[in-house]
Design a protein around this motif. Structure first.
Motif: not given
Length: 460
Positions: A155-161, A226-230, A406-416
């Motif tokens: 598990h990776l705990e996503l807390d906000g961004d 956790q709704d990370v963009s796919s 930059t290989a960065q992941c994001s959600t619909a709300d913006g970059p993680i």
């Protein structure tokens, strides 16, 4: 307990490129590799080469291979389903990667004979992927990177961004760390056959998994939940037709068959179903997994005669051999009359073969049959006759984490803020469908280095 700047999930090429880059930038890095040490390296240990742009000779590569030609090759195999910006980034950066790889212990060799003229486009690793993986592990250890084997991230705990923590099991206990940054390089989900079957339906139960049994998509599923963009389609994958006698998992590169261009391929009803000579094999081998998957029982059968036996790299399993087509049909459980009819129809459609040239498109084609064979079409008449069975072999799946340049992941709300991805787990950004030989290693090397650089800059 050590406070790590960066946790890297996975132990293959992309993970190692990220680890070396981050450690060289001064970051304290841990690699969490699910596999035991002898099986470390994910699918990378089964690879042979790296596709590389270059202007002029470079290392083992001859002539030149321009950005535009490389991109055109990619567009052709993906049918345009690619993020051109990310694709060009991977292609353009590949040229500087080759000397970078050499500086970190990778040795190259001239291209293997029988690999259909890859000397210009693909740099072959001395000792194959295993040699590359071992060289990189030696380098990360010198750089002070900690490597934990049989460390399965759950598990990776996503807390906000931000990713707040990483949970993993190791040596019978559950552990929790809170690194400043996380890089996911843990591949696709192909070894989870239940997930594969949910995506594909029942045919997937007959698929073989060419690569590591440890790429089960646990971290990918956790992040998608956790709704990370796919990105990518769960049914799209790097799937090739491999020897039907290969094991369920981990058969690797040696189970691949390179004989299709010089053969006819039939289904279990002894009927041809696709143009075997459509293009040179490195550009077309990756469509055959899907073609076989669409046939009854997800099987195909290659038929060649004596004159074609030495035109391709030998396979790990010897072919079935018979003096007559009827005898070969019996060995392969094919209807003998129908196989003879299919071969005779094909032979009658073959024309003048004097222009036959096994390593390039020769235009030696059939006329008047469907499907046609557009190159290397020679009658199958010279005994003994040889046969191989084909099954769909999945290398890696293309559903993955969407990244930016930059290989960065994001959600619909913006970059993680502190999450990056590299390698097969994000390759679907560039490979919408199809595959180009050696390109997975290019994506992993380029984006592994980018992720390592960006994560170290963030952590510092």
């Amino acid at each position: 307990m050590t406070q790590y700047d960066i946790a890297i999930i996975g132990g293959g090429n992309a993970a190692l490129c990220a680890a070396m880059t981050a450690a060289e930038a001064g970051a304290r890095v841990v690699i969490l590799e699910t596999a035991p040490k002898p099986y470390r390296g994910g699918n990378s240990r089964h690879t042979r080469n790296f596709r590389c742009m270059h202007s002029g000779p470079l290392g083992p590569l001859v002539d030149d291979y321009s950005e535009e030609e490389y991109l055109a090759d990619l567009i052709k195999v993906t049918d345009g389903k690619t993020d051109e910006h990310l694709a060009r980034l991977a292609i353009r950066t590949s040229q500087e990667c080759l000397p970078w790889m050499e500086e970190r212990g990778v040795r190259f060799q001239p291209s293997l004979s029988g690999t259909l003229s890859l000397a210009r486009t693909n740099a072959f690793f001395m000792g194959g992927g295993k040699g590359l993986v071992n060289a990189y592990y030696r380098t990360v250890e010198k750089l002070g990177v900690d490597v934990l084997y049989e460390a399965a991230v759950i598990h990776l705990e996503l807390d906000g961004d931000k990713i707040a923590r990483v949970d993993y099991t190791h040596q019978g206990a559950t552990h929790r760390i809170e690194p400043r940054a996380v890089i996911v390089a843990s591949g696709g989900f192909q070894a989870d056959t239940e997930w594969l079957t949910r995506a594909w339906g029942d045919p997937a139960k007959n698929f073989l998994i060419r690569g590591t049994p440890y790429n089960r998509g646990v971290v990918l599923a956790d992040l998608l939940d956790q709704d990370v963009s796919s990105v990518g389609d769960p049914t799209q994958c790097h799937a090739v037709a491999i020897d039907g006698r290969a094991p369920k998992f981990d058969g690797g590169i040696v189970t691949r068959l390179d004989c299709v261009p010089f053969s006819i391929v039939v289904n279990k009803d002894a009927e041809r179903f696709y143009d075997e000579g459509e293009d040179v094999w490195p550009k077309r081998y990756a469509i055959w997994g899907r073609l076989v998957a669409a046939q009854p029982d997800q099987v195909g059968f290659v038929i060649i005669d004596a004159k074609s036996l030495n035109l391709f790299m030998p396979s790990v399993f010897p072919p079935l051999k018979a003096d007559t087509l009827e005898e070969l049909a019996g060995m392969m459980d094919l209807p003998a009359d129908k196989l003879r009819q299919t071969v005779e129809t094909f032979n009658a459609a073959c024309g003048d073969a004097t222009g036959f040239h096994p390593t390039e498109l020769d235009g030696v084609a059939t006329s008047g049959i469907t499907p046609p064979k557009t190159n290397w079409a020679r009658p199958i008449v010279e005994p003994p006759f040889y046969g191989y069975s084909l099954r769909t072999g999945v290398t890696f799946t293309y559903l993955g984490l969407k990244v930016d340049d930059t290989a960065q992941c994001s959600t619909a709300d913006g970059p993680i803020q502190n999450l990056w991805a590299a390698g097969e787990t994000m390759a679907g950004s560039i490979l919408g469908q199809g595959y180009l030989a050696g390109f997975g290693m290019t994506i992993g090397t380029v984006f592994g280095r980018i992720a390592g650089r960006e994560a170290a800059a963030y952590a510092n």
